[in-house]
Design an enzyme around this catalytic site. Structure first.
Site, PDB file in Angstrom:
ATOM      1  N   HIS A  80      -8.479   1.589   8.706  1.00  0.00           N
ATOM      2  CA  HIS A  80      -7.844   0.748   9.723  1.00  0.00           C
ATOM      3  C   HIS A  80      -6.412   1.224  10.008  1.00  0.00           C
ATOM      4  O   HIS A  80      -6.059   2.347   9.673  1.00  0.00           O
ATOM      5  CB  HIS A  80      -7.904  -0.722   9.314  1.00  0.00           C
ATOM      6  CG  HIS A  80      -9.262  -1.129   8.805  1.00  0.00           C
ATOM      7  ND1 HIS A  80     -10.387  -1.158   9.599  1.00  0.00           N
ATOM      8  CD2 HIS A  80      -9.694  -1.447   7.554  1.00  0.00           C
ATOM      9  CE1 HIS A  80     -11.440  -1.503   8.890  1.00  0.00           C
ATOM     10  NE2 HIS A  80     -11.061  -1.678   7.638  1.00  0.00           N
ATOM     11  N   GLU A 117      -5.680  -5.943   4.892  1.00  0.00           N
ATOM     12  CA  GLU A 117      -6.351  -4.809   4.266  1.00  0.00           C
ATOM     13  C   GLU A 117      -5.671  -3.505   4.663  1.00  0.00           C
ATOM     14  O   GLU A 117      -5.527  -2.584   3.839  1.00  0.00           O
ATOM     15  CB  GLU A 117      -7.821  -4.775   4.677  1.00  0.00           C
ATOM     16  CG  GLU A 117      -8.582  -3.589   4.075  1.00  0.00           C
ATOM     17  CD  GLU A 117      -9.920  -3.318   4.725  1.00  0.00           C
ATOM     18  OE1 GLU A 117     -10.553  -2.307   4.342  1.00  0.00           O
ATOM     19  OE2 GLU A 117     -10.320  -4.090   5.622  1.00  0.00           O
ATOM     20  N   HIS A 172     -10.438   1.334   1.013  1.00  0.00           N
ATOM     21  CA  HIS A 172     -10.613   0.045   1.681  1.00  0.00           C
ATOM     22  C   HIS A 172     -10.533  -1.100   0.665  1.00  0.00           C
ATOM     23  O   HIS A 172     -10.555  -0.889  -0.544  1.00  0.00           O
ATOM     24  CB  HIS A 172     -11.987  -0.020   2.370  1.00  0.00           C
ATOM     25  CG  HIS A 172     -12.098   0.795   3.611  1.00  0.00           C
ATOM     26  ND1 HIS A 172     -12.048   0.254   4.871  1.00  0.00           N
ATOM     27  CD2 HIS A 172     -12.267   2.133   3.789  1.00  0.00           C
ATOM     28  CE1 HIS A 172     -12.179   1.217   5.775  1.00  0.00           C
ATOM     29  NE2 HIS A 172     -12.312   2.368   5.130  1.00  0.00           N
ATOM     30  N   GLU A 249     -14.417   0.198  -1.861  1.00  0.00           N
ATOM     31  CA  GLU A 249     -13.936  -1.160  -1.590  1.00  0.00           C
ATOM     32  C   GLU A 249     -13.292  -1.632  -2.899  1.00  0.00           C
ATOM     33  O   GLU A 249     -13.991  -1.964  -3.866  1.00  0.00           O
ATOM     34  CB  GLU A 249     -15.102  -2.074  -1.194  1.00  0.00           C
ATOM     35  CG  GLU A 249     -15.881  -1.648   0.036  1.00  0.00           C
ATOM     36  CD  GLU A 249     -15.189  -2.031   1.351  1.00  0.00           C
ATOM     37  OE1 GLU A 249     -14.005  -2.430   1.313  1.00  0.00           O
ATOM     38  OE2 GLU A 249     -15.838  -1.924   2.415  1.00  0.00           O
TER      39      GLU A 249
END
Length: 289
Positions: A80, A117, A172, A249
């Protein structure tokens, strides 16, 4: 008449006297000579021993390289971007991930307190870059800051492929069910682009799973994957990779316990250490004492 026996005895006596004068004793002459030989031998041995002691010796020592990752290139894709929310038209446009389509990018998730995040991903990536640089590695990042937009996920994959990195990580944090905890590692499924690196990517996943758990103490995900490893064929970063690569993650931002950890700089540094350590182990460059 002179007794011949007496003459012979007298001559022997004279010889003995002469020998005694030179050797300090007729009867001990042989013993003295032998003692001298022994002394010389002992002296020679002592000298030889002394020489051996003073000669340079070869000692085998283990030299630990100060920069064991010199020459290694590592790719880091912090998922992102902090400014993605400003340009929804750009990040919402559809791109091909090699098998199907998906959005160019998203804003990512956030904790209930609003910690994003994108910020977490960026912070960890910067910590990893610093740690790897100390070890001699060159690091390629897919974005230069956390206040921009994009780039698209396809561009990120292409950037790392073209950089010829030795190993790559998509960093992430998840937005899973609030009751779920833990980290998961996503791995590629074989397709036309990644087929040469699927096996090595899975090996990297196992290495990272071990180091991440040992260093951060974060548990395996209770809701994603099997034993914290999940194959995925719907993500451009994994479908299009031509280098060993995984997506981690690091925890669940929607879970209060995980969220408190993920927002902590101390945990972020531990996560970075785990990723760095996995590079050393995966490439066989770990420095041992």
């Amino acid at each position: 008449m002179v007794d011949s026996t007496a003459v012979t005895a007298t001559r022997r006596l004279l010889v003995c006297v002469v020998v005694a004068a030179g050797l300090a004793g007729c009867g001990s002459a042989a013993a003295t000579t032998g003692s001298s030989t022994t002394s010389t031998t002992t002296s020679t041995t002592t000298t030889s021993s002394s020489t051996t002691t003073t000669m340079p010796t070869t000692t085998t020592t283990t030299v630990r390289p100060a920069r064991p990752l010199t020459g290694v290139v590592v790719g880091l894709d912090p998922g992102h971007n902090g400014g993605n929310w400003r340009d929804p038209a750009f990040i919402d446009r559809t791109v091909s991930n090699g098998i199907s389509t998906e959005p160019c990018d998203t804003t990512g998730t956030a904790t209930d307190a609003g910690y994003t995040e994108a910020r977490f991903n960026w912070n960890v990536a910067i910590d990893v870059r610093r740690d790897l640089a100390v070890l001699g590695a060159h690091v390629v990042l897919t974005r230069p800051s956390n206040n921009g937009v994009g780039p698209c996920i396809t561009t990120r994959a292409l950037l790392l492929d073209r950089a010829n990195v030795d190993v790559a990580f998509d960093i992430h944090a998840d937005g899973g069910p609030p009751g779920g905890r833990g980290f998961a590692i996503l791995v590629p499924v074989r397709d036309r682009w990644n087929h040469r690196v699927v096996h090595e990517s899975l090996r990297l996943a196992h290495v990272l799973r071990a180091t991440f758990r040992a260093i951060t103490k974060m548990p395996w995900s209770t809701y994603d994957g099997v034993d914290a490893i999940q194959p995925r064929n719907d993500l451009a970063g994994l479908n299009l990779t031509t280098v060993p690569k995984v997506l981690i993650e690091c925890g669940n931002m929607r879970n209060p316990t995980d969220a408190a950890l993920l927002a902590s700089p101390a945990f972020q540094r531990l996560a970075a250490r785990a990723i760095t350590d996995s590079v050393l182990v995966f490439l066989g460059r770990r420095v041992t004492a």
